[in-house]
Every structure is written in C-alpha cells, then in structure tokens.
Write a protein that holds these residues in place. Structure first.
Motif, mmCIF file in Angstrom:
data_model
loop_
_atom_site.group_PDB
_atom_site.id
_atom_site.type_symbol
_atom_site.label_atom_id
_atom_site.label_comp_id
_atom_site.label_asym_id
_atom_site.label_seq_id
_atom_site.Cartn_x
_atom_site.Cartn_y
_atom_site.Cartn_z
ATOM 1 N N GLY A 167 -20.478 59.954 -41.059
ATOM 2 C CA GLY A 167 -19.470 59.740 -42.009
ATOM 3 C C GLY A 167 -19.358 60.917 -42.958
ATOM 4 N N GLY A 168 -17.994 61.531 -42.647
ATOM 5 C CA GLY A 168 -17.990 62.864 -43.193
ATOM 6 C C GLY A 168 -17.586 63.022 -44.475
ATOM 7 N N MET A 195 -6.114 66.667 -41.658
ATOM 8 C CA MET A 195 -5.070 66.907 -41.132
ATOM 9 C C MET A 195 -5.210 68.327 -40.625
ATOM 10 N N ASP A 196 -5.057 68.307 -39.373
ATOM 11 C CA ASP A 196 -5.581 69.867 -38.860
ATOM 12 C C ASP A 196 -4.401 70.755 -38.220
ATOM 13 N N ALA A 197 -3.047 69.960 -38.440
ATOM 14 C CA ALA A 197 -2.243 71.001 -37.940
ATOM 15 C C ALA A 197 -0.658 70.354 -38.791
ATOM 16 N N THR A 199 -11.937 59.185 -47.815
ATOM 17 C CA THR A 199 -11.528 60.262 -46.908
ATOM 18 C C THR A 199 -10.980 59.476 -45.590
ATOM 19 N N THR A 200 -9.589 59.781 -45.200
ATOM 20 C CA THR A 200 -8.936 58.962 -44.107
ATOM 21 C C THR A 200 -8.285 60.005 -43.368
ATOM 22 N N ASN A 201 -7.945 59.674 -42.088
ATOM 23 C CA ASN A 201 -6.977 60.449 -41.103
ATOM 24 C C ASN A 201 -5.624 60.362 -41.603
ATOM 25 N N GLY A 202 -5.365 58.946 -42.424
ATOM 26 C CA GLY A 202 -4.092 58.876 -43.169
ATOM 27 C C GLY A 202 -3.136 57.958 -42.246
ATOM 28 N N ILE A 240 -11.879 73.697 -44.087
ATOM 29 C CA ILE A 240 -13.288 73.514 -43.862
ATOM 30 C C ILE A 240 -13.793 74.174 -42.831
ATOM 31 N N GLU A 241 -14.811 74.778 -43.126
ATOM 32 C CA GLU A 241 -15.456 75.666 -41.837
ATOM 33 C C GLU A 241 -16.015 74.785 -41.086
ATOM 34 N N PHE A 242 -15.694 74.944 -39.576
ATOM 35 C CA PHE A 242 -16.216 73.840 -38.540
ATOM 36 C C PHE A 242 -17.849 74.075 -38.425
ATOM 37 N N MET A 243 -18.425 73.130 -38.483
ATOM 38 C CA MET A 243 -19.878 72.822 -38.379
ATOM 39 C C MET A 243 -20.559 72.252 -37.250
ATOM 40 N N PRO A 244 -21.572 72.591 -36.714
ATOM 41 C CA PRO A 244 -22.053 72.065 -35.440
ATOM 42 C C PRO A 244 -22.577 70.567 -35.609
ATOM 43 N N LEU A 245 -21.330 69.852 -35.560
ATOM 44 C CA LEU A 245 -21.720 68.284 -35.728
ATOM 45 C C LEU A 245 -20.905 67.408 -34.900
ATOM 46 N N GLU A 246 -20.338 68.120 -33.732
ATOM 47 C CA GLU A 246 -19.643 67.399 -33.063
ATOM 48 C C GLU A 246 -20.061 66.913 -31.831
ATOM 49 N N GLU A 247 -19.494 65.916 -31.311
ATOM 50 C CA GLU A 247 -20.025 65.425 -30.050
ATOM 51 C C GLU A 247 -20.195 66.155 -28.600
ATOM 52 N N VAL A 296 -5.748 67.602 -48.974
ATOM 53 C CA VAL A 296 -5.516 67.558 -47.076
ATOM 54 C C VAL A 296 -6.571 68.491 -46.518
ATOM 55 N N ASN A 297 -7.526 67.825 -45.956
ATOM 56 C CA ASN A 297 -8.620 68.814 -45.324
ATOM 57 C C ASN A 297 -8.171 69.072 -43.748
ATOM 58 N N CYS A 298 -8.511 70.667 -43.628
ATOM 59 C CA CYS A 298 -8.122 70.811 -42.331
ATOM 60 C C CYS A 298 -9.246 71.685 -41.812
ATOM 61 N N TYR A 330 -12.354 68.197 -31.655
ATOM 62 C CA TYR A 330 -13.606 68.864 -32.372
ATOM 63 C C TYR A 330 -14.609 68.158 -32.953
ATOM 64 N N CYS A 331 -14.579 66.720 -32.831
ATOM 65 C CA CYS A 331 -15.341 65.803 -33.566
ATOM 66 C C CYS A 331 -15.707 64.660 -32.412
ATOM 67 N N ARG A 332 -14.761 64.184 -31.666
ATOM 68 C CA ARG A 332 -15.200 63.206 -30.629
ATOM 69 C C ARG A 332 -15.051 63.802 -29.238
ATOM 70 N N THR A 363 -23.852 62.631 -34.708
ATOM 71 C CA THR A 363 -22.553 63.715 -34.940
ATOM 72 C C THR A 363 -21.908 63.037 -36.242
ATOM 73 N N MET A 364 -21.117 63.985 -36.707
ATOM 74 C CA MET A 364 -20.046 63.695 -37.811
ATOM 75 C C MET A 364 -19.621 62.276 -37.812
ATOM 76 N N VAL A 365 -19.025 61.819 -36.709
ATOM 77 C CA VAL A 365 -18.113 60.667 -36.672
ATOM 78 C C VAL A 365 -19.043 59.465 -37.121
ATOM 79 N N HIS A 366 -20.361 59.557 -36.538
ATOM 80 C CA HIS A 366 -21.485 58.552 -36.694
ATOM 81 C C HIS A 366 -22.048 58.646 -38.123
HETATM 82 N N1 SAM Z 1 -11.593 59.404 -40.168
HETATM 83 C C1 SAM Z 1 -11.880 60.063 -41.547
HETATM 84 C C2 SAM Z 1 -10.966 61.290 -41.511
HETATM 85 O O1 SAM Z 1 -10.280 61.914 -40.661
HETATM 86 O O2 SAM Z 1 -11.144 62.188 -42.598
HETATM 87 C C3 SAM Z 1 -13.001 60.277 -42.097
HETATM 88 C C4 SAM Z 1 -14.151 60.642 -41.010
HETATM 89 S S1 SAM Z 1 -13.798 62.370 -40.484
HETATM 90 C C5 SAM Z 1 -15.411 62.518 -39.801
HETATM 91 C C6 SAM Z 1 -14.255 63.284 -41.955
HETATM 92 C C7 SAM Z 1 -13.916 64.656 -42.139
HETATM 93 O O3 SAM Z 1 -14.907 65.384 -41.246
HETATM 94 C C8 SAM Z 1 -12.537 65.148 -41.458
HETATM 95 O O4 SAM Z 1 -11.815 65.732 -42.427
HETATM 96 C C9 SAM Z 1 -13.004 65.957 -40.356
HETATM 97 O O5 SAM Z 1 -12.047 66.836 -39.980
HETATM 98 C C10 SAM Z 1 -14.277 66.467 -40.653
HETATM 99 N N2 SAM Z 1 -15.219 66.863 -39.675
HETATM 100 C C11 SAM Z 1 -15.376 66.426 -38.381
HETATM 101 N N3 SAM Z 1 -16.333 67.071 -37.672
HETATM 102 C C12 SAM Z 1 -16.395 68.196 -38.293
HETATM 103 C C13 SAM Z 1 -17.143 69.418 -38.142
HETATM 104 N N4 SAM Z 1 -17.819 69.817 -36.818
HETATM 105 N N5 SAM Z 1 -17.335 70.380 -39.018
HETATM 106 C C14 SAM Z 1 -16.537 70.065 -40.202
HETATM 107 N N6 SAM Z 1 -15.715 69.194 -40.571
HETATM 108 C C15 SAM Z 1 -15.703 68.161 -39.715
#
Ligand code: SAM
Length: 329
Positions: free
Chosen positions: A328-329, A122-124, A97-100, A190-197, A160-162, A28-30, A323-326
């Motif tokens: 910094g979430g 952590m999404d699951a 904030t890290t994917n761990g 976290i509610e999904f936002m329109p910030l995906e690639e 833990v963010n999901c 949902y991000c990359r 987008t979010m990954v670029h």
């Molecule tokens: N790599 C790190 C991580 O996984 O936490 C930091 C960057 S990541 C982009 C930061 C957070 O943004 C993660 O919790 C991710 O799930 C969240 N995220 C990414 N895209 C999102 C979206 N479209 N809407 C809501 N949260 C989003």
C-alpha cells in the motif's frame, strides 16, 4: 501522550491498504501476471483498527492499495472515518491515493463523504506512453477527467505523483511542468525505490531530485520553497510563481528521520516501514477476540520496533517482505 517511537518520532500518519488488487499493471510496480495475493478484511475491521490508532494520536489517514477505488464500500468508509476525531478534537485529515481510473465518477461522492484530499498517480502526460506504462489502453483520458472532477469537487489542489524511470518516462519531466501549470495541480516526482515485483531497480534507473531540478530548468527554472518537517516532498515553484512541483527523494535525500507513518496492509498487518522485513499481525490478534486495550498494547509494541531508517543502495540491503502493490503505497 501521543504515539511515538523509540527514536522520538511522533507517529501521526496511518496508511491503510484496503485491497492489493489493481486495475493497472504499471511496468515498474507489477509483474503483469497476477492480481491480489493477500486477503481483504471487512471494512468494519479496518475502521476498528483505525479507531484504535486514532485514539493513540493518529491525525491523518490515507487510503491506498492496490487500487482503493476498486473496493466496494470505500465511500462509506470515508464517511465513517470522517466521524472520528483526533485526540485534539479535530476532524481527521482523510486522503486517498489512486490511479484515477475510476475517479471521475467517484470524486464528488468521496468529497461529500468527507474526503479531504486526493493524490493521483500518473507517470506520463503523453497518451501512448501512459498506456505503455500502465499496460491498459485508453486510461489517460479517464485519469485526466478524474483529476478535473476532483478539482471541481473541492479536493484540490490535486497532487499528481509521477515515478520517473531513466530511459522510460524521464522525457516527460518538462511536459509535467507545463501540465502542473495548465491544470493547477501539484506534480510530485518520486524517486523509484526497490519495491517492485519484477526486480528491475538499480541506482542507475533512479532519476534524482537534483537531476529533476536541473532538467526542469530547460522549461522554466524552479525555486525551492519551505516545506513542513514531516512533509515527504521538497517543494518548488516556478520562477514566475505559477505552478508547484514537489520532489520526493527517498533514495538521494532520505527523510526517515522525520518519518511519521505506520501502515496497515489489506490483510490487517501493521508495517512500520516500507522496507520492513517483518509485520505485526493485528488482524490475527483481533480474530482471537482481542479487546481494544489488547490492540492498543499490540500497536504500542509494534511502533516501538519501528526501523530507524531504510538501507536502499547500501551493501547487504535486504528487500522488503512485500512489494509496493501489496503493502500500500
Ligand atoms: N493504485 C494507487 C495508485 O496508483 O496511486 C495506490 C497504490 S500505488 C502502489 C501508490 C504509489 O506508489 C503510486 O504513486 C506508484 O507510482 C508508487 N510506486 C509503486 N511502486 C513504486 C516504487 N518502486 N518506487 C516508488 N514509488 C512506487
């Protein structure tokens, strides 16, 4: 005088993306294709920018990305940040904030360097589903080990963010409830936002705050507790008082009126909102030999243009310029 915008919001939180590279490819991000798109600056440059912003009233710094633990020198960066003081003379609140994935080895050095808190995405809690989302095999056990190492290192309670996506991982809601209680972590949906690639966002895919609260009751009912005004998450405890759940609801319950953030991208641009369509090139200014006083003026001007709110779901919504990954979430 503390840094504030024209809507009277005090700006006290700085998020710094130290890279837009990531070792996960969350669906949902990359897009799953490419890695970094934007430059990384020397760590010393982020530190100089942070020092200028702390001098204006920043009290919290969160390091993010991309995946911040991929960045060489991150522990030393935390150490240097921990030597800075807020305008009130207090230590900075420093979070990551890290994917761990790399946290098990790094939690203790980060804690020793002065990190205050860690948030793990952590999404699951199901291993196969976790691999399907991250598109990396065998990550789940590493992340779980990372969470536990962070708790042991005194970085707890770990958050833990999901991000929930309907039809994809919303079957994990109650399992996450159990996880929060078993592991002693605060699980935040976290509610999904329109910030995906890959532009898969639609209102229908968002699992809202109200729905999470309703569905969690199938496991155990939640009771809302007080949250600080500037806090993004609504906070809940289970009926019996064991285990905390947070819900971050930028789509169904926007909190822009209390936004206290400003962001710095990995290539040194200031963003005043996740949904900004323009950025302020602080790195460019620095490259021209700007003094600290020039940088202060530049930051004040940027913050003055902070957007009042986002427009998710409204007609005419203009997507963010990154987008979010670029960002910094
Ligand atoms: N790599 C790190 C991580 O996984 O936490 C930091 C960057 S990541 C982009 C930061 C957070 O943004 C993660 O919790 C991710 O799930 C969240 N995220 C990414 N895209 C999102 C979206 N479209 N809407 C809501 N949260 C989003």
């Amino acid at each position: 005088m503390f840094l504030s915008d024209k809507f009277g919001r005090r700006i006290s939180d700085l998020r710094i993306s130290v890279t837009d590279r990531c070792n996960y490819k969350c669906v949902y991000c990359r897009s799953g294709n490419n890695g970094a798109q934007f430059a990384e600056m020397p760590i010393a440059d982020y530190l100089r920018m942070a020092r200028v912003l702390v001098g204006l009233g920043i009290t919290k710094v969160r390091l993010t990305g991309g995946e911040p633990l991929l960045r060489k020198g991150i522990v030393e960066m935390v150490r240097d940040l921990s030597r800075m003081q807020t305008l009130e003379g207090d230590p900075l609140d420093i979070a990551i904030t890290t994917n761990g994935h790399l946290l098990a080895e790094m939690a203790q050095p980060l804690a020793d360097a002065g990190l205050s808190r860690v948030t793990v995405s952590m999404d699951a809690v199901d291993r196969d589903e976790f691999a399907r989302i991250t598109r990396v095999p065998n990550g789940y056990d590493r992340v779980l080990a990372g969470i536990r190492a962070a708790q042991r290192a005194g970085l707890g309670p770990v958050k833990v963010n999901c991000v929930l996506l309907r039809g994809f991982n919303d079957d994990q809601i109650t399992a996450f409830g159990k996880f929060a209680r078993d592991e002693g972590v605060v699980v935040r949906f976290i509610e999904f936002m329109p910030l995906e690639e890959d532009r898969v966002w639609s209102p229908a895919i968002v699992v809202t705050l109200d729905e999470v609260v309703r569905r969690m009751a199938e496991f155990l009912p939640l009771r809302e507790i007080e949250h600080a005004r500037s806090e993004t998450a609504r906070r809940y405890v289970f009926e019996d008082g064991v285990g905390e759940i947070g819900i971050i609801a930028p789509v169904s319950h926007p909190f822009c009126g209390h936004c206290s953030r400003v962001r710095l991208t990995s290539d040194g641009k200031i963003r005043t909102c996740l949904f900004s369509v323009r950025e302020h090139d602080l790195a460019g200014l620095m490259a021209k030999g700007a003094s600290d006083a020039d940088m202060v003026r530049f930051v004040l001007h940027a913050v003055d243009q902070k957007e009042e709110r986002h427009h998710i779901g409204e007609p005419g919504f203009v997507p963010a310029s990154r987008t979010m990954v670029h960002i910094g979430g």
